[in-house]
Every structure is written in structure tokens, then in C-alpha cells.
Design an enzyme around this catalytic site. Structure first.
Site, PDB file in Angstrom:
ATOM      1  N   ARG A  62       0.822  -1.233   0.000  1.00  5.91           N
ATOM      2  CA  ARG A  62       0.000   0.000   0.000  1.00  5.91           C
ATOM      3  C   ARG A  62       0.846   1.269   0.000  1.00  5.91           C
ATOM      4  O   ARG A  62       0.497   2.277   0.620  1.00  5.91           O
ATOM      5  CB  ARG A  62      -0.962   0.031   1.196  1.00  5.91           C
ATOM      6  CG  ARG A  62      -1.942  -1.092   1.256  1.00  5.91           C
ATOM      7  CD  ARG A  62      -2.873  -1.169   0.050  1.00  5.91           C
ATOM      8  NE  ARG A  62      -3.428  -2.487  -0.004  1.00  5.91           N
ATOM      9  CZ  ARG A  62      -2.883  -3.508  -0.697  1.00  5.91           C
ATOM     10  NH1 ARG A  62      -1.830  -3.296  -1.464  1.00  5.91           N
ATOM     11  NH2 ARG A  62      -3.413  -4.681  -0.685  1.00  5.91           N
ATOM     12  N   CYS A  71     -10.332  -0.152   3.751  1.00  2.00           N
ATOM     13  CA  CYS A  71      -9.710  -0.409   5.054  1.00  2.00           C
ATOM     14  C   CYS A  71      -9.174   0.887   5.638  1.00  2.00           C
ATOM     15  O   CYS A  71      -8.486   1.653   4.961  1.00  2.00           O
ATOM     16  CB  CYS A  71      -8.560  -1.407   4.905  1.00  2.00           C
ATOM     17  SG  CYS A  71      -9.173  -3.065   4.592  1.00  2.00           S
ATOM     18  N   GLU A  95      -4.394   3.616   6.516  1.00  2.00           N
ATOM     19  CA  GLU A  95      -4.364   3.391   5.062  1.00  2.00           C
ATOM     20  C   GLU A  95      -5.127   4.537   4.385  1.00  2.00           C
ATOM     21  O   GLU A  95      -4.748   5.019   3.327  1.00  2.00           O
ATOM     22  CB  GLU A  95      -5.007   2.039   4.716  1.00  2.00           C
ATOM     23  CG  GLU A  95      -4.926   1.713   3.241  1.00  2.00           C
ATOM     24  CD  GLU A  95      -5.268   0.264   2.926  1.00  2.00           C
ATOM     25  OE1 GLU A  95      -4.980  -0.634   3.736  1.00  2.00           O
ATOM     26  OE2 GLU A  95      -5.835   0.041   1.838  1.00  2.00           O
TER      27      GLU A  95
END
Ligand SMILES: Cc1cc2nc3c(=O)[nH]c(=O)nc-3n(C[C@H](O)[C@H](O)[C@H](O)COP(=O)(O)OP(=O)(O)OC[C@H]3O[C@@H](n4cnc5c(N)ncnc54)[C@H](O)[C@@H]3O)c2cc1C
Length: 308
Positions: A175, A225, A295
């Protein structure tokens, strides 16, 4: 902050007082005092040059599916990339080179690759948002991430120049991509390299990836998320074990289905979502001594808030 006056050539794409909630999947947050909505790379470069000449910093928003926008007025101009949506196709042997504007929706190019039997995007099937947003955060699933398809990325620099970088020169991790390190650079397009396969094979691989989504809340307003998984642990599991599932602050609620998703009920405020996220982060820290990293990207909350 003063209201910048756009040069004539940009008047059509510079808008005032634009609500940002509808531009995000969470559907919360305030209003951009100035929204710049370029339709092609030249307009994007011109806009960057103008903002530089006004000494203004800016925010960028693509599909808004990984962003939490603060409540109230967002003073710094917001560049909205969704209209950078051109796609062109060329071939190199059995490879397909897909040149996509930063604002192209991942789901649209995935649908095209499914239809044509092009392999290379199955691992990102079902991820909302744009190509630009996916590259910044190296969007992906357990099956892989977008990086494996990236041949080249084009960007507009803070001074309005054009730059390119090869996919292999970019540092990719979970990510995260080194593209995010230059906070002022704006991704303008990407070239993705796909391989000719069959419709059946691509469908089967994508079906597997999509199947994994059944554990996520469906139809709720979320930004995916909230936290990244720490090394060798699942953030969702930790949040659940720390008692976060079902917690709420105002209309913001931790999903009953998956503890790493916060849902917007009753048009809650961004402040409610942020408070709930911080509460959950604190609960996990208390129980496991691990500070989860965000995130979700925050926009307009001030430096250091929800940095991940
Ligand atoms: C239901 C749901 C499921 C999801 N599932 C997944 C998943 O499985 N895997 C996953 O990785 N993500 C998932 N996400 C999160 C999100 O979809 C991805 O992170 C997506 O890639 C974000 O793209 P975006 O265009 O919406 O980004 P935005 O939210 O618009 O922006 C995200 C960040 O990228 C920056 N940015 C956007 N465009 C540019 C640009 N052109 N140049 C420079 N910076 C830019 C923004 O400033 C911001 O910091 C999910 C989200 C939802 C709502």
C-alpha cells in the site's frame, strides 16, 4: 487564505465552493473553496503552473475511495483528476499497452480487459477509484497489486513540467509507492502492460479475487480499510479482538461485518469518522501495544493528522 483568481485559459475548469462529499465514497466532509478539474494533461500542467505562481499548495483527489475530507471549508485548492479519463491502446507482440489518464476508473479498465481477455489486472478486480489513486497507494489484494502491471507513469511536476518514470524505477511496497514521496507531483497518466490471454482464464482469476470481497461490508459508504495491516498480523482481526466492531461516534460506525471498515450512517461528519478511527487505534494500542498506521488518506485536517 486569499481566493486565487484563475487565468482566462483555466476559467472553465476552476470552480468555487464545490461540496467534496459527493466526490468521495465515504460521502462526508466539507467544501472546496477552489476545485480545479483538468480535462487533459496540458490543462493539468497549466493549473500546476498557475498554483505555483500563486505560491499555493494543493490537495489532489481522484475517485475519493481512500480519502477522508475534513468538515467545513477546505482552503487550499483541490485538484480533482476524474476528467483525465482518456484511454488508448497499442500492441507490442502479444502484449497490450494501455495508456490511461490518471482519472480513469480502475473498474472500467478491468471491465475492458475482461471483455478482451487481457491478463494483468485480475489482482485488482473490484477495487474502486482511479488509476492515479491506485498508483499512489499501490492498491491491491492478497492476489497482488497494481505495480505488476505498470510499465510507465507520467506526472506533472509542481512547476508544471511533464516527467515520466519507468515502472521498475518506482519503489513499490505494501500500500505504498515512492510516487507519493514527492507530495507535489501529480500523476497525469500511466501505461499498463497487459498480456493477451483468454476471457475464460481472466474471468476465473478475477472471480477468485472478487470472492475474497464477501468478507467486506457491501453497499455501505466506506473508504475501504481504515488501517494498514501491521507486519504478520491482520488489522481487522486486531480491531475485532480489541472490541471495535460495532462501535460508533455520532453516525460513524465500525462495520459489523469487518472491523477495519468505518461506515457513514446518517450523513455523519468527518470529525465523527476521525474520532472513531482514533478511538479504534487507541484500543488496539492498549490491547496489543501496536500503533496501527492509517491506510486512509486525510485531506484538510492539518499536518500530521492520520498520517500513515
Ligand atoms: C469498498 C471499498 C473497497 C476497497 N478495497 C480495496 C482493496 O481491496 N485494495 C486496496 O488497495 N484498496 C481498496 N480500497 C481503497 C481504494 O479504493 C484504493 O486505495 C484506490 O486505489 C484509491 O483510489 P482513488 O482514486 O479513489 O484515490 P483517492 O481517494 O482519490 O486518493 C487517494 C490518495 O491518492 C492521491 N492521489 C489520487 N490521485 C492522484 C494523482 N493523480 N496524483 C497524485 N496523487 C493522487 C490523493 O491525494 C490521496 O492522497 C477500497 C475502497 C472501498 C471504498
Amino acid at each position: 487564505m486569499r481566493q486565487p483568481s484563475a487565468p482566462d485559459r483555466l476559467k472553465e475548469i476552476v470552480l468555487s465552493d464545490v461540496p467534496l462529499a459527493p466526490l468521495t465514497t465515504l460521502g462526508a466532509g466539507g467544501t472546496a473553496r477552489t476545485l480545479v478539474s483538468p480535462r487533459n494533461r496540458d490543462e493539468l500542467a497549466l493549473a500546476a503552473r498557475w498554483l505555483k505562481s500563486e505560491a499555493l499548495s494543493y490537495h489532489i483527489i481522484g475517485g475519493g475511495s481512500n480519502s477522508l475530507v475534513a468538515d467545513g471549508e477546505i482552503e487550499a485548492p483541490v485538484i480533482w483528476t476524474r476528467k483525465l479519463d482518456a484511454v488508448s491502446i497499442s500492441r507490442e507482440g502479444s502484449d497490450i499497452l494501455l495508456t490511461c489518464g490518471a482519472g480513469v476508473l480502475l473498474k472500467n479498465i478491468f471491465a475492458l480487459s475482461l471483455q478482451e481477455g487481457w491478463s494483468g489486472l485480475e489482482q485488482v478486480a473490484g477495487i474502486p477509484g482511479t488509476v492515479g489513486g491506485a498508483l499512489i497507494g499501490n492498491a491491491g489484494t492478497k492476489e497482488g497489486d497494481i505495480s505488476s502491471a505498470v510499465e510507465m507513469v507520467g506526472s506533472v511536476t509542481a512547476v508544471g513540467g511533464h516527467a515520466t518514470i519507468g515502472g521498475r524505477e518506482i519503489r513499490w511496497s505494501y500500500r505504498k509507492s515512492s510516487l507519493a514521496e514527492d507530495g507535489d507531483a501529480i500523476i497525469s497518466y500511466a501505461v499498463l502492460r497487459l498480456r493477451q490471454s483468454t476471457k475464460e482464464a481472466v474471468t476465473a482469476a478475477a472471480r477468485y479475487t472478487l470472492g475474497q470481497r464477501s468478507a467486506q461490508p457491501f453497499g455501505a459508504r466506506t473508504a475501504g480499510c481504515v488501517f494498514k495491516n501491521p507486519q504478520s498480523a491482520k488489522a481487522g482481526r486486531m480491531l475485532e479482538e480489541a472490541g471495535c466492531k460495532g462501535l460508533s461516534v455520532g453516525g460513524a460506525k465500525v462495520s459489523d461485518v469487518h472491523a477495519n471498515f468505518i461506515e457513514n450512517h446518517d450523513d455523519c461528519s468527518a470529525a465523527d469518522i476521525a474520532k472513531l478511527a482514533k478511538l479504534c487505534q487507541g484500543k488496539v494500542y492498549e490491547k496489543f501495544g501496536v500503533m496501527l498506521r492509517f491506510e486512509i488518506k486525510s485531506l484538510g485536517f492539518g499536518r500530521g493528522f492520520m498520517e500513515g
